[in-house]
Design a protein around this motif. Structure first.
Motif, PDB file in Angstrom:
ATOM      1  N   TYR A 129       0.815  -1.216   0.000  1.00 31.78           N
ATOM      2  CA  TYR A 129       0.000   0.000   0.000  1.00 31.78           C
ATOM      3  C   TYR A 129       0.852   1.270   0.000  1.00 31.78           C
ATOM      4  O   TYR A 129       1.885   1.340   0.671  1.00 31.78           O
ATOM      5  CB  TYR A 129      -0.824   0.102   1.287  1.00 31.78           C
ATOM      6  CG  TYR A 129      -1.906  -0.911   1.488  1.00 31.78           C
ATOM      7  CD1 TYR A 129      -3.240  -0.597   1.229  1.00 31.78           C
ATOM      8  CD2 TYR A 129      -1.614  -2.170   2.009  1.00 31.78           C
ATOM      9  CE1 TYR A 129      -4.246  -1.519   1.475  1.00 31.78           C
ATOM     10  CE2 TYR A 129      -2.621  -3.099   2.246  1.00 31.78           C
ATOM     11  CZ  TYR A 129      -3.934  -2.772   1.973  1.00 31.78           C
ATOM     12  OH  TYR A 129      -4.927  -3.679   2.217  1.00 31.78           O
ATOM     13  N   ILE A 160      -0.179   5.114   1.125  1.00 32.70           N
ATOM     14  CA  ILE A 160      -1.275   5.789   1.818  1.00 32.70           C
ATOM     15  C   ILE A 160      -1.067   7.297   1.775  1.00 32.70           C
ATOM     16  O   ILE A 160      -0.016   7.799   2.176  1.00 32.70           O
ATOM     17  CB  ILE A 160      -1.388   5.283   3.267  1.00 32.70           C
ATOM     18  CG1 ILE A 160      -1.619   3.754   3.250  1.00 32.70           C
ATOM     19  CG2 ILE A 160      -2.511   6.006   4.015  1.00 32.70           C
ATOM     20  CD1 ILE A 160      -1.408   3.070   4.575  1.00 32.70           C
ATOM     21  N   SER A 175      -5.747   5.577  -0.760  1.00 35.67           N
ATOM     22  CA  SER A 175      -4.688   4.571  -0.816  1.00 35.67           C
ATOM     23  C   SER A 175      -4.647   3.888  -2.164  1.00 35.67           C
ATOM     24  O   SER A 175      -5.683   3.634  -2.778  1.00 35.67           O
ATOM     25  CB  SER A 175      -4.908   3.480   0.250  1.00 35.67           C
ATOM     26  OG  SER A 175      -4.828   3.998   1.535  1.00 35.67           O
TER      27      SER A 175
END
Length: 191
Positions: free
Chosen positions: A82, A84, A95
Motif C-alpha cells: 500500500y 497511503i 490509498s
C-alpha cells in the motif's frame, strides 16, 4: 520496530528471517492484519516506489461464488503493498493497494469493497512465478491518476503498508517481502 500493526481479524504472523540478507515472511491462517510504516515524501518530486515479493501460498478463494458475498470472499490476497495518502479526515484518506492475485488479470483496477478511497491495482497475476522473487516498480503519480481518474492533489505520502490475508476465504496464505524503496526519481536507463 518502527512498523506498527493494524489488526482486522486475528494476527498475521510477520517475521524477519535470520538469513544473511533477511526478508519479511507473512503467514496468514484465517487472519487479516497489516503492518504499516509512517513516512513522509512528496511524490510529485519523487514518484517512484519499488519492492520485491514472493508468493508461497495463495488463499483458497472459491471461484464462481454466488454474487451475494463473493466480492468480500475474493478480497483476500497473498500479497499487498500500500501507498497511503493522508487526508484531513479518515474519509478523505486515499490509498493505492498493489496486489498479487491468482486469477485477476494484471492491470485490473478495482475499488475496495470496504472503502471507496482504496483503489486495488493488480500488478502481478497467476501462479507462473509462485515461489520466485518478483521485482515491482511503480510511478504512484501515474497510478493515482489512472485509479482515481484525476490528478494527484494530496500534499504527501504519509505511510506505506504490507498485508497478507486469508480471513474471508477461511484458508491460509504466505508471502515474502523485501527491498522496499519509496520516494525516488525515475532514472532514465542508460544506453
Amino acid at each position: 520496530r518502527e512498523w506498527q500493526e493494524k489488526i482486522f481479524k486475528g494476527k498475521v504472523l510477520y517475521s524477519v528471517t535470520e538469513e544473511k540478507e533477511g526478508y519479511l515472511i507473512a503467514t496468514s491462517k484465517e487472519t487479516a492484519s497489516g503492518i504499516f510504516y509512517r513516512i513522509n515524501f512528496n511524490p510529485k518530486k519523487e514518484p517512484m516506489v519499488s519492492w520485491k515479493w514472493k508468493v508461497i501460498k495463495f488463499p483458497e478463494k472459491i471461484e464462481g461464488a454466488s454474487a451475494a458475498g463473493s466480492w468480500i470472499e475474493k478480497d483476500d490476497y497473498a500479497a499487498r503493498f500500500y501507498i497511503i495518502f493522508p487526508g484531513m479526515s479518515f474519509a478523505s484518506t486515499k490509498s493505492l493497494e498493489y496486489v498479487w492475485d491468482k486469477t485477476l488479470a494484471e492491470g485490473t483496477i478495482m475499488t475496495s469493497p470496504y472503502f471507496k478511497n482504496i483503489k486495488i491495482i493488480v500488478v502481478e497475476s497467476g501462479t507462473r512465478n509462485i515461489g520466485n522473487w518478483v521485482y515491482e516498480e511503480r510511478n504512484i503519480i501515474n497510478d493515482f491518476k489512472e485509479a482515481f481518474g484525476k490528478e494527484y492533489s494530496c500534499p504527501s505520502v504519509g505511510a506505506i503498508a504490507i498485508m497478507t490475508d486469508s480471513d474471508n476465504s477461511i484458508s491460509t496464505a504466505e508471502a515474502h517481502y523485501d527491498e522496499m524503496k519509496v520516494g525516488y526519481k525515475n532514472e532514465p536507463e542508460s544506453e
